[in-house]
Design an enzyme around this catalytic site. Structure first.
Site, PDB file in Angstrom:
ATOM      1  N   GLY A 131       0.828  -1.218   0.000  1.00 48.77           N
ATOM      2  CA  GLY A 131       0.000   0.000   0.000  1.00 48.77           C
ATOM      3  C   GLY A 131       0.854   1.257   0.000  1.00 48.77           C
ATOM      4  N   LYS A 189       1.551 -10.471  -3.917  1.00 46.70           N
ATOM      5  CA  LYS A 189       2.564  -9.498  -3.492  1.00 46.70           C
ATOM      6  C   LYS A 189       3.961 -10.124  -3.447  1.00 46.70           C
ATOM      7  CE  LYS A 189      -0.869  -6.778  -0.994  1.00 46.70           C
ATOM      8  NZ  LYS A 189      -1.622  -6.688   0.263  1.00 46.70           N
TER       9      LYS A 189
HETATM   10  N1  HSE Z   1      -6.876  -6.608   1.544  1.00 45.34           N
HETATM   11  C1  HSE Z   1      -5.491  -6.274   1.613  1.00 45.34           C
HETATM   12  C2  HSE Z   1      -4.996  -6.359   3.036  1.00 45.34           C
HETATM   13  C3  HSE Z   1      -5.205  -4.891   1.109  1.00 45.34           C
HETATM   14  O1  HSE Z   1      -5.778  -6.645   3.939  1.00 45.34           O
HETATM   15  O2  HSE Z   1      -3.803  -6.168   3.255  1.00 45.34           O
HETATM   16  C4  HSE Z   1      -5.015  -4.812  -0.340  1.00 45.34           C
HETATM   17  O3  HSE Z   1      -4.022  -5.682  -0.785  1.00 45.34           O
END
Ligand code: HSE
Length: 398
Positions: free
Chosen positions: A129, A200
């Site tokens: 993020g 990721k």
């Molecule tokens: N849903 C993901 C999280 C965020 O909880 O980290 C976006 O990748």
């Protein structure tokens, strides 16, 4: 410079907000002619929204507008995002995305398309993020050979595990709290089953080791099977259970890559990362270990990374950022069964049997212990021979 956003959801609306809020700041410090949002592509309408007048529903409006030099993709999913992003790159527009699924599955192709068209394809927000991690790896750590990258890459599951560790909550109860607080989706599969973390680690491994890693080559196990008994046993041993995404370069040129619950010893930098926070540990051959920590999700943190990429694109119009990697190759990722570590095992088998089959182990309680180093295949075989295991969780060395 004119910008368009495709997808006006949580992240897309955050990008519009940051572009507006920080317009003067960006104009003064980064892009002298400013960044002006011209279109927002979405199939929905947004009556009363402050950007309502910019909303369009025909992708071709963006594609055919020569004024739009940078396009942001925050739609999510692979279709039609892949088609739209490819077309924009082919049309000579740089693209910025936060879409981890798109980068993990189509990253190599899109980077090649960007290269052919002398434009940029940037995706800082797709991992961690708002945490700066991809650009630091590709630029600030460029002098290093990266040996290993691992981290807590999903905020929702980290929140759930934190509730289990700190409050003794059961998995289902912690998941419900995460949903009530808006962290977990109604359908929490992508987070809870490790798919989000898998995408990721694919992106991180591709960047760190310069070869694309596809999600289907990465062993992925989520946190659904973690019990309160496991949490307590591991606490007693002096560690915590985290959902870890990990990739390591081996001496033979192959890599390991997996997502799984794993045990982190207290004292490790990753052990104290709690709630919805993320952290990524990078092990370089010159710098040693560095850890990037912060908010891995959320509207404005994610938009912060997207807008930084837009600025980077604006500063490199008609210039390529050095970002790219080779395509995947057969046999590059070591099968998970062959990966080696110590393991936590929780079993109902009797001690004599465990001692005979496993040899030297470190007991935590009468029915839970930590093995010596062995492959995952070996620990599964030994567990079977000794009467079966209720849980097997790997123990990390970072
Ligand atoms: N849903 C993901 C999280 C965020 O909880 O980290 C976006 O990748």
């Amino acid at each position: 410079m004119k910008v368009a956003i495709m997808g006006y959801g949580v992240v897309g609306s955050g990008v519009a907000a940051v572009l507006k809020q920080n317009f003067a700041h960006i104009k003064k410090n980064s892009v002298s002619d400013g960044l002006e949002l011209k279109y927002i592509l979405d199939l929905r309408t947004f009556p009363g929204d402050e950007f309502e007048s910019l909303v369009i529903n025909d992708f071709n409006t963006i594609l055919e507008d020569e004024e739009v030099k940078i396009v942001v993709e925050t739609m999510g999913g692979v279709n039609p995002a892949y088609k739209f992003v490819s077309s924009c790159l082919e049309a000579g527009k740089s693209v910025v995305t936060s879409n981890k699924e798109l980068v993990a599955t189509k990253g190599f192709e899109l980077l090649e398309t960007a290269k052919r068209n002398n434009v940029n394809f940037l995706f800082e927000a797709s991992v961690g993020g708002g945490i700066p991690v991809l650009r630091p790896i590709s630029q600030c750590l460029a002098s290093n050979e990266i040996k290993e990258v691992a981290g807590i890459l999903n905020g929702t599951t980290n929140f759930i595990l934190t509730k289990m560790i700190e409050e003794g909550a059961a998995f289902e109860e912690a998941l419900k709290t995460a949903q009530q607080l808006g962290y977990a989706e109604k359908d929490p599969t992508a987070d809870v089953e490790g798919l989000d973390a898998c995408r990721k680690i694919c992106i991180l491994a591709s960047l760190c080791f310069n070869k694309h890693v596809y999600p289907d080559s990465v062993y992925t196990k989520g946190i659904r099977g973690i019990t309160e008994e496991d949490v307590e046993n591991v606490k007693k041993w002096g560690g915590v259970i985290k959902l870890i995404g990990s990739s390591k370069k081996l001496d033979d040129g192959r890599i390991t890559a997996w997502v799984s619950p794993a045990i982190i010893k207290n004292g490790s930098q990753l052990a104290s990362v709690s709630d919805v926070f993320n952290a990524v540990l990078v092990r370089g051959n010159a710098v040693g270990d560095v850890v990037f920590y912060g908010r891995g999700a959320g509207k404005l943190p994610t938009a912060s990374a997207v807008v930084a990429d837009i600025i980077d694109c604006a500063q490199h119009i008609k210039e390529r950022k050095a970002l790219g990697w080779e395509d995947a190759s057969e046999g590059y990722v070591v099968p998970f069964e062959e990966t080696v570590s110590r393991f936590y095992v929780c079993t109902d088998s009797d001690k004599a049997k465990v001692d005979t089959v496993f040899g030297v182990v470190e007991y935590i309680s009468a029915n839970a212990f930590i093995t010596e180093e062995m492959t995952y295949a070996q620990v599964c075989k030994k567990a079977e021979l000794s009467g079966g295991a209720k849980s097997i969780i790997r123990v990390t060395d970072y």
